[in-house]
Design a protein around this motif. Structure first.
Motif, PDB file in Angstrom:
ATOM      1  N   MET B  22       0.814  -1.208   0.000  1.00 27.22           N
ATOM      2  CA  MET B  22       0.000   0.000   0.000  1.00 27.22           C
ATOM      3  C   MET B  22       0.853   1.266   0.000  1.00 27.22           C
ATOM      4  O   MET B  22       0.328   2.364   0.116  1.00 27.22           O
ATOM      5  N   THR B  23       2.162   1.120  -0.022  1.00 30.16           N
ATOM      6  CA  THR B  23       3.012   2.309   0.022  1.00 30.16           C
ATOM      7  C   THR B  23       3.877   2.455  -1.227  1.00 30.16           C
ATOM      8  O   THR B  23       3.818   3.477  -1.904  1.00 30.16           O
ATOM      9  N   ILE B  24       4.671   1.412  -1.506  1.00 31.61           N
ATOM     10  CA  ILE B  24       5.732   1.604  -2.495  1.00 31.61           C
ATOM     11  C   ILE B  24       5.161   1.951  -3.873  1.00 31.61           C
ATOM     12  O   ILE B  24       5.465   3.004  -4.440  1.00 31.61           O
ATOM     13  N   TYR B  25       4.272   1.086  -4.403  1.00 36.33           N
ATOM     14  CA  TYR B  25       3.743   1.377  -5.722  1.00 36.33           C
ATOM     15  C   TYR B  25       2.911   2.666  -5.728  1.00 36.33           C
ATOM     16  O   TYR B  25       3.134   3.539  -6.581  1.00 36.33           O
ATOM     17  N   PRO B  26       1.965   2.831  -4.767  1.00 34.93           N
ATOM     18  CA  PRO B  26       1.168   4.060  -4.803  1.00 34.93           C
ATOM     19  C   PRO B  26       2.020   5.335  -4.707  1.00 34.93           C
ATOM     20  O   PRO B  26       1.762   6.296  -5.417  1.00 34.93           O
ATOM     21  N   VAL B  27       3.045   5.305  -3.856  1.00 35.83           N
ATOM     22  CA  VAL B  27       3.870   6.499  -3.712  1.00 35.83           C
ATOM     23  C   VAL B  27       4.652   6.741  -5.000  1.00 35.83           C
ATOM     24  O   VAL B  27       4.736   7.876  -5.486  1.00 35.83           O
ATOM     25  N   TYR B  29       3.792   5.806  -7.928  1.00 35.62           N
ATOM     26  CA  TYR B  29       2.816   6.253  -8.919  1.00 35.62           C
ATOM     27  C   TYR B  29       2.509   7.745  -8.738  1.00 35.62           C
ATOM     28  O   TYR B  29       2.521   8.518  -9.699  1.00 35.62           O
ATOM     29  N   ALA B  30       2.251   8.130  -7.486  1.00 35.25           N
ATOM     30  CA  ALA B  30       1.915   9.524  -7.205  1.00 35.25           C
ATOM     31  C   ALA B  30       3.080  10.434  -7.591  1.00 35.25           C
ATOM     32  O   ALA B  30       2.887  11.529  -8.129  1.00 35.25           O
TER      33      ALA B  30
END
Lengths: 363, 292, 295
Positions: B22-27, B29-30
């Motif tokens: 819930m952190t690495i990819y979303p961050v 991506y953002a």
């Protein structure tokens, strides 16, 4: 039943050397007490034997087998902790049987051994209670019971009585002695209390700054302390130390307080001390006799404080030219009062001499 | 502390994996979005380097929103921690009804933000609001005070509401920390210092300092990054009086559909919170982080 | 420390705390049983027409309150969302309880090794956990939505549970490790001598000892999930799966809705959680205060 052997064992925490090159053999069935001031390394030594601290260099053998890399649980030892370290959420019986349960012993066997240990310690009626509901003395018994249930080769005690009040401590001391009598197992007992050491031990090991100062039977250490540290550590009240200068004459060697020039001791023969050397005379409070102030050969002194203990009295007295007060234990009833002038007689046969480095001078 | 020679994967991965997911990819991506022009209106996602960030910093709302957010954080954080500590100290005592009061303190915690907002709107409502009604009944005011519609009062009102929602957690953690203090330490303190204030300063405070630092950091972070309660109460108004920087993340992304700019605001918020946390941990020395 | 405060001051402080913490909730309880027209009418006393439970009846049975049928009442004051409150409570309970259980299950072992062991990459992993909540959630809504969609979990409770669990985990680990660290070393040494493996020491000694603290931490995870709005909103599907925060927001955003009905919804939403919180909190506080951790 097993012996424990330490060969050149060393341990340091960061830059602090807790144990320095200690070698020691503890015989099978012996009760050995490690004693010393706090920070002397006695607990670290015990914890290394237990396997709770790693041995950095040197060798540890239990029953002749090297133990340096054996896990704590597999060394065949049991330990009684200072804070008891009972599991608060388990009953007394569960606490005592926990190690066996972890080993997969069947329930009936656990119950039998727990009941047996509880019988020895007379805590059968506490088995259903939680540690919270026990008094300090009862917790102590449970902690010992937990050790007994494991039927270890070696019992380790880490200052087990220091959280108890004086009365209970004396009682538990006797019980531990009886337990050793009964189980005939090797026991290693760590304490800072020299009374516990004197009363319990087959052999005392005195530690200071990570090194062994002296080891031997309690009386041996009491009567022939190898150095000033051991002499001052054992005995209650503490030994008196009087700084003195040696002078030889044809009558023998005289030892006198430098400031007042007053003679303290006269040895009937010449001692092997250089003329004019600074030494310390160690005299235990109970071998100083008290007489009239002007009596022959007595050292005059003035009483500063008197403590009446009933059967005996403790006198704290001032000698000319000495900064520290001397302690004198006078047996029997006597009326002493503050400020009274008295004379002290020192027995050369019961005095100890230490050189400038604090080492014993044989007389 | 004992040592494990290999990384204890069985122990750590169950916790690390969901967080990483819930952190690495979303961050990432953002972060990618914040460097591209991603809008609903114009297709294609050209790389624009720092244009989005420039647009945020030069926008007409940036100064006001940043100022409001900092003021909001500076007011709310100490209030939560101080009031929380005082309440926790008070509730440590046993008195008649203390258990009931201990439970009631938790009430604000059980409410979703939307409900809290409604309750506080009702308290601050100019005509039907309880607060104005109370003040009128006490004859302290005649008309009505526009709590949520005058700029200065609105900010204070939303701070009060925010503090209200955050206090229970502070109370819980401080009480937990207080219960860990050795009772003998406290007794020694009772003998050594007569003044309760000094006793707190020299005996109690050092023992709960670590927890207080955790709370200050957590609350500063919460105050600086959350906006839903404030938005539900005032919509950011009146004017821009209660517009918070974190609210602009949502507005740019989901109201303007300019996801690049929205993400850029988010990373500006992250950067400022990182500075805030670093400043707080430096200003409040604590062995907590050193001991990790 | 335990010297008693003046009873008057104690009473004053207690009243202030109760009013501040509980005041708004008491207001909603009152508001839920007083119809709007009496509430808005300054000339009438609040309880001049007695208590009115029509709105409760509407929420649970769907029967419209009489007062809204008569006198050309504004039909918009009645919101369908209010009827979803009981169902949404159930949804929220499932989501929040699952998130809480998962948090403790996944977080406690990690907290334990962080608190009591030194291991390679400890600092790195700890910093990762501590810093991960730094990024504002709103910036991550889109990518997380895409991920949950890829997993096929949009519109399901599982998706929301997954996000809530991950969001609370860093705090769970941090708080629990503070508690595990406070435990005396000797207990664990005794356990090591008693043939406990690392897992057995954790499972049989550390966890039971930390039970009140574990309860407090679980409560935290529960609350975080229960009151979370944004992800619940984006990830939830139709009315049947919506959690309470989404339903309440819908109710609250409807500016026409009757105060009385809104308050009824709020009060119904509060009660079950309140019961749970009081229950858990009693256990937590009493456990902490009795010093169970210290043994």
């Amino acid at each position: 039943m097993a012996s424990v052997e330490l060969r050149n064992v060393t341990k340091s925490f960061g830059r602090i050397e807790a144990v320095r090159d200690v070698s020691l053999v503890i015989e099978d069935r012996e009760l050995v007490v490690f004693v010393g001031p706090s920070g002397c390394g006695k607990s670290t030594l015990l914890r290394m034997i237990a396997g709770l601290e790693e041995v950095m260099s040197g060798e540890l053998l239990i029953d002749g087998k090297p133990m340096n890399t054996v896990a704590a649980a597999d060394r065949g030892i049991a330990m009684v902790f200072q804070s008891y370290a009972l599991y608060p959420h388990m009953t007394v019986a569960e606490n005592m049987g926990f190690a066996l349960k972890m080993l997969g012993t069947e329930k009936a066997g656990i119950d039998r051994k727990v009941a047996e240990a509880a019988g020895i310690l007379q805590i059968e009626d506490l088995l259903g209670r939680k540690p919270k509901e026990l008094s300090g003395g009862q917790r102590q018994r449970v902690a010992i019971g937990r050790a007994i249930v494991r039927q270890p080769q070696v019992f380790l005690f880490d200052e087990p009585l220091s959280n108890l009040d004086a009365g209970l401590r004396a009682q538990m001391r006797v019980e531990i002695a009886r337990l050793h009598e009964r189980l005939r197992t090797t026991m290693i007992y760590v304490t800072h209390d020299q009374v516990e050491a004197m009363t319990l031990a087959d052999r005392i090991v005195i530690l200071n700054k990570g090194k062994i100062e002296q080891q031997g039977s309690p009386l041996e250490l009491y009567e022939r302390p190898a150095n000033r540290f051991v002499a001052g550590f054992l005995g209650q009240p503490k030994m008196n130390f009087i700084p003195a200068v040696a002078r030889h004459s044809d009558k023998g060697t005289e030892l006198a307080v430098p400031a007042s020039g007053r003679m303290v001791l006269t040895a009937a023969r010449n001692l092997s001390i250089p003329e004019g050397a600074n030494v310390e005379v160690g005299i235990r409070p109970d071998v100083i006799s008290v007489g009239e102030a002007k009596s022959n050969g007595a050292v005059p002194a003035r009483i500063v404080v008197v403590e009446h203990l009933g059967g005996s009295s403790l006198l704290y007295v001032q000698l000319d030219g000495l900064d520290d007060l001397l302690t004198v234990e006078h047996r029997g009833k006597a009326d002493f009062s503050k400020g009274q002038e008295i004379g002290l007689l020192f027995d050369p046969m019961q005095s100890h001499l230490f050189d400038a480095d604090g080492q014993r001078i044989e007389t | 502390m004992w040592t494990i020679k290999r990384f204890p994967a069985y122990w750590l991965l169950p916790a690390l994996l969901p967080v990483a997911l819930m952190t690495i990819y979303p961050v990432a991506y953002a972060l990618w979005v914040s460097l591209h022009s991603v809008t609903l209106l114009f297709p294609g996602e050209p790389f624009v380097w720092l244009d989005n960030y420039k647009r945020v910093v030069t926008s007409n709302y940036f100064r006001d929103a940043l100022g409001n957010s900092l003021l909001f954080t500076a007011l709310a954080t100490p209030l939560v921690v101080i009031v929380g500590t005082l309440v926790a100290l008070f509730l440590q005592r046993r008195f008649f009804g203390s258990q009931i009061v201990r439970s009631i303190v938790l009430l604000p915690w059980v409410l979703p933000g939307a409900i809290s907002a409604v309750l506080w709107i009702w308290v601050f409502h100019p005509s039907f609001g309880v607060l104005n009604g109370l003040l009128r009944d006490l004859h302290l005011i005649n008309g009505s005070i526009p709590w949520l519609t005058s700029p200065r009062l609105a900010l204070i009102s939303v701070v009060v509401a925010h503090v209200w929602t955050q206090i229970p957690f502070a109370v819980v953690l401080i009480m937990a920390a207080l219960s860990g203090i050795n009772s003998e330490t406290l007794e020694a303190g009772a003998i050594d210092c007569r003044s309760p204030l000094k006793r707190f300063r020299h005996i109690v405070f050092p023992e709960i300092k670590a927890m207080i630092v955790v709370l200050v950091v957590y609350n500063a972070l919460t105050a600086f990054t959350s906006y839903d309660l404030v938005y539900a109460m005032t919509g950011g108004g009146p004017g821009t009086a209660t517009t918070l920087l974190s609210f602009q993340i949502w507005r740019e992304s989901f109201s303007m559909y300019d996801f690049g700019t929205g993400s850029a605001v988010a990373f500006i918020v992250v950067a400022i919170s990182a500075v805030l946390i670093a400043a707080i941990t430096r200003a409040l020395p604590s062995d907590l982080f050193a001991s990790e | 420390m335990r010297r008693n405060l003046n009873p008057f001051l104690t009473f004053l402080f207690a009243t202030l705390i109760v009013l501040f913490a509980g005041g708004p909730v008491i207001l909603s309880a009152v508001g839920s049983v007083v119809p709007d027209r009496i509430m808005m009418d300054a000339s009438k006393g609040l309880f001049s027409e007695g208590l009115n439970f029509e709105t409760y009846r509407y929420v649970f049975t769907g029967q419209l309150p009489d007062s809204y049928l008569a006198e050309n009442a504004n039909r918009a004051m009645i919101s369908d969302a209010a009827r979803q409150v009981p169902r949404s409570l159930l949804n929220s309970s499932v989501i929040a309880l699952s998130s809480m259980v998962l948090n403790l299950l996944l977080g406690a072992p990690a907290a334990y090794v962080f608190a009591r062991y030194v291991f390679p990459a400890k600092k790195l992993t700890f910093m990762f956990l501590i810093l991960s909540p730094l990024v504002p959630a709103v910036a991550l809504v889109t990518p997380i939505y895409m991920m949950i969609q890829a997993l096929g979990l949009v519109g399901t409770q599982a998706g929301i549970i997954l996000v809530h669990t991950a969001k609370a985990l860093p705090f769970t680990v941090l708080i629990l490790s503070v508690f595990f660290r406070k435990m005396p070393n000797e207990i664990f040494e005794a356990a090591a001598l008693d043939h406990c493996s690392r897992f057995q020491a954790f499972w049989r000694i550390a966890l039971p000892l930390a039970l009140p603290s574990v309860g407090a931490t679980g409560l935290f995870a529960f609350m975080l999930s229960y009151s979370e709005y944004m992800f619940s909103m984006v990830l939830s599907g139709d009315a049947a799966t919506r959690p309470v925060s989404v339903v309440m927001a819908a109710l609250a955003r409807n500016t026409d809705v009757s105060w009385s009905l809104l308050n009824t919804g709020i009060f119904i939403a509060i009660v079950p959680t309140l019961v749970l919180v009081v229950f858990v909190w009693r256990f937590v506080v009493e456990g902490l205060l009795s010093g169970a951790v210290k043994g």
